[in-house]
Scaffold this active site. Structure first.
Site, short mmCIF file in Angstrom:
data_model
loop_
_atom_site.label_atom_id
_atom_site.label_comp_id
_atom_site.label_asym_id
_atom_site.label_seq_id
_atom_site.Cartn_x
_atom_site.Cartn_y
_atom_site.Cartn_z
N ARG A 106 0.84 -1.21 0.00
CA ARG A 106 0.00 0.00 0.00
C ARG A 106 0.87 1.25 0.00
NH1 ARG A 106 -1.79 1.72 4.69
NH2 ARG A 106 -2.51 -0.27 5.50
N TYR B 134 -15.92 16.85 -15.79
CA TYR B 134 -16.24 15.42 -15.96
C TYR B 134 -17.34 15.05 -14.96
CZ TYR B 134 -15.70 10.37 -15.95
OH TYR B 134 -15.93 9.03 -16.02
N ASP C 229 -6.74 18.82 -15.39
CA ASP C 229 -6.97 17.44 -15.83
C ASP C 229 -6.46 17.32 -17.26
OD1 ASP C 229 -8.06 15.03 -16.83
OD2 ASP C 229 -9.75 15.12 -15.44
N LYS D 83 -7.41 5.90 -19.83
CA LYS D 83 -7.59 6.39 -21.19
C LYS D 83 -6.29 6.24 -22.00
CE LYS D 83 -11.55 7.46 -19.33
NZ LYS D 83 -11.82 8.76 -18.73
C1 LIG Z 1 -12.52 9.18 -17.46
C2 LIG Z 1 -12.18 10.51 -16.90
C3 LIG Z 1 -12.04 10.70 -15.53
C4 LIG Z 1 -12.33 9.59 -14.54
O1 LIG Z 1 -11.41 8.56 -14.66
P1 LIG Z 1 -11.75 7.04 -14.21
O2 LIG Z 1 -10.43 6.39 -14.43
O3 LIG Z 1 -12.83 6.55 -15.11
O4 LIG Z 1 -12.18 7.10 -12.80
C5 LIG Z 1 -11.66 11.95 -15.09
N1 LIG Z 1 -11.43 12.97 -15.92
C6 LIG Z 1 -11.58 12.82 -17.26
C7 LIG Z 1 -11.33 13.98 -18.15
C8 LIG Z 1 -11.96 11.59 -17.78
O5 LIG Z 1 -12.14 11.46 -19.10
#
Ligand SMILES: *Cc1c(COP(=O)(O)O)cnc(C)c1O
Length: 373
Positions: free
Chosen positions: A48, A100, A172, A197
């Site tokens: 952890r 988001y 982000d 992503k």
């Molecule tokens: C998908 C996404 C998130 C959240 O991410 P997860 O891995 O699905 O929890 C946050 N910000 C953006 C811009 C995203 O596309």
């Protein structure tokens, strides 16, 4: 000094000293041996807190973003949540009104009842961001390009507002990726990613990361929350994310190139009302995007002529695109976004979000041509 493509493959990833394995082993162990005198000479104690796979992933992502350090989490959502929880009740946050949707739910249902105060603004309007600053403002958030409206925020402009306000600024960079955009170099204090992503890149892991530009109290609190809470990816997921990082530059550039071609094709199509893509000259933030991005990314949104039923009809006819949420991987995906989001979403009902994968661009264009006919 080597270039990012080279560092993505070699930084923090030497051959395994015990065996010479070129590809690092996956360390499934949860616990690590202490010396007779109680010391931990190899630094690792308990998974952890840290493990070799996570250490390598964090190190290479920090390197590619030009940051001081990175902390990997089990999802992009929890990465953002941990950054927000590093604040204290009563602190004020400015967030974009097209944030988001999952993060917006975390704010509304968890963090605002806990005492965080949030003002939602149009983050593409610097005057609106400046007007929202209060003496208690501790953090400004932006997401650029944004999901799913593909709005672009002037990152250097927001960074300056944050600095004048004595607040921190988190961008982000999930859609931009460090390949196309470097928010820390433009003055942001933190970057977050959903590694689900483009970093993972193959639709097979869930993960997130917080990257800090420099050491400081907020960064130390994020690391503390990571270590004591343990909302971390498993060693296997870290290993997969790291493998994704190695090919990210090439994938993302191809996806951005193909997305631009697809956006241009769709923009001229009579059955398309509107295409949202920062690479098109008529995008309202095109000039800002050109200034701060090295390419416009692999994500776009298209509004068909007609209503929700017509949009559903179009995606029902797609053969190469897969009808699924998420983005950033090998497979091109298409999604009716409004019905995925919470009630009261402002996402237009005729909007389809398109993630360009790694198939041949002509096959993607032909798929749209068939479906829109
Ligand atoms: C998908 C996404 C998130 C959240 O991410 P997860 O891995 O699905 O929890 C946050 N910000 C953006 C811009 C995203 O596309």
């Amino acid at each position: 000094m080597t270039r990012p493509e080279t560092r993505a493959i070699h930084h923090a990833q030497p051959p395994d000293p015990a065996t010479g394995a070129v590809i690092p082993p996956i360390h499934l162990t949860t616990t690590y041996e202490r010396d007779i005198d109680g010391a931990y000479p190899r630094e690792f104690k308990y998974t952890r807190n840290m493990n070799p796979n996570r250490a390598a992933l964090e190190s290479v992502i920090a390197e590619l973003e030009g940051g001081f350090g990175a902390a990997a989490f089990a999802s992009g959502s929890v990465a953002t949540m941990m950054l927000l929880q590093a604040l204290r009740p009563g602190d004020h946050v400015i967030a974009p009104d097209d944030l988001y949707y999952g993060i917006r739910l975390i704010m509304q249902d968890v963090l605002m009842p806990w005492g965080l105060r949030v003002t939602f603004v149009d983050a593409t309007d610097l005057d609106a961001v400046r007007a929202a600053v209060t003496p208690d403002t501790k953090l400004i958030l932006s997401e650029s390009p944004s999901n799913p409206l593909l709005q672009v925020t002037d990152i250097a402009g927001v960074a300056q507002i944050a600095q004048e306000a004595g607040a921190l600024y988190m961008c982000d960079n999930t859609i931009g990726t460090p390949v196309l955009q470097q928010p820390l170099q433009l003055g942001a204090d933190f970057v977050i990613h959903s590694t689900t992503k483009y970093i993972g890149g193959h639709h097979d892991i869930l993960g997130g990361v917080v990257v800090a530009r420099e050491d400081g109290e907020m960064w130390q609190r994020v690391q503390m929350l990571q270590a004591i809470g343990g909302a971390v990816p498993s060693p296997f997921e870290c290993w997969l994310a790291l493998r994704g990082v190695q090919t990210m530059s090439y994938r993302v550039r191809a996806q951005a190139d193909h997305a631009l071609k697809l956006a241009q094709y769709l923009a001229d199509h009579p059955n398309v009302e509107k295409v949202r893509y920062p690479g098109l000259p008529d995008h309202p933030n095109h000039d800002v995007a050109r200034r701060q991005m090295a390419g416009f990314g692999g994500l776009l949104s298209v509004q068909v002529v007609g209503d929700e039923a017509r949009a559903m009809d179009v995606i029902a006819k797609m053969q190469v695109f897969t009808r699924a949420t998420s983005f950033g991987g090998t497979h091109s995906l298409i999604e009716h976004r409004a019905s995925m989001e919470h009630d009261g979403t402002t996402t237009p009902r005729n909007l389809l979000r398109v993630s360009v994968g790694l198939e041949h661009i002509d096959d993607l264009i032909e798929d749209f041509a068939r479906a829109l006919a």
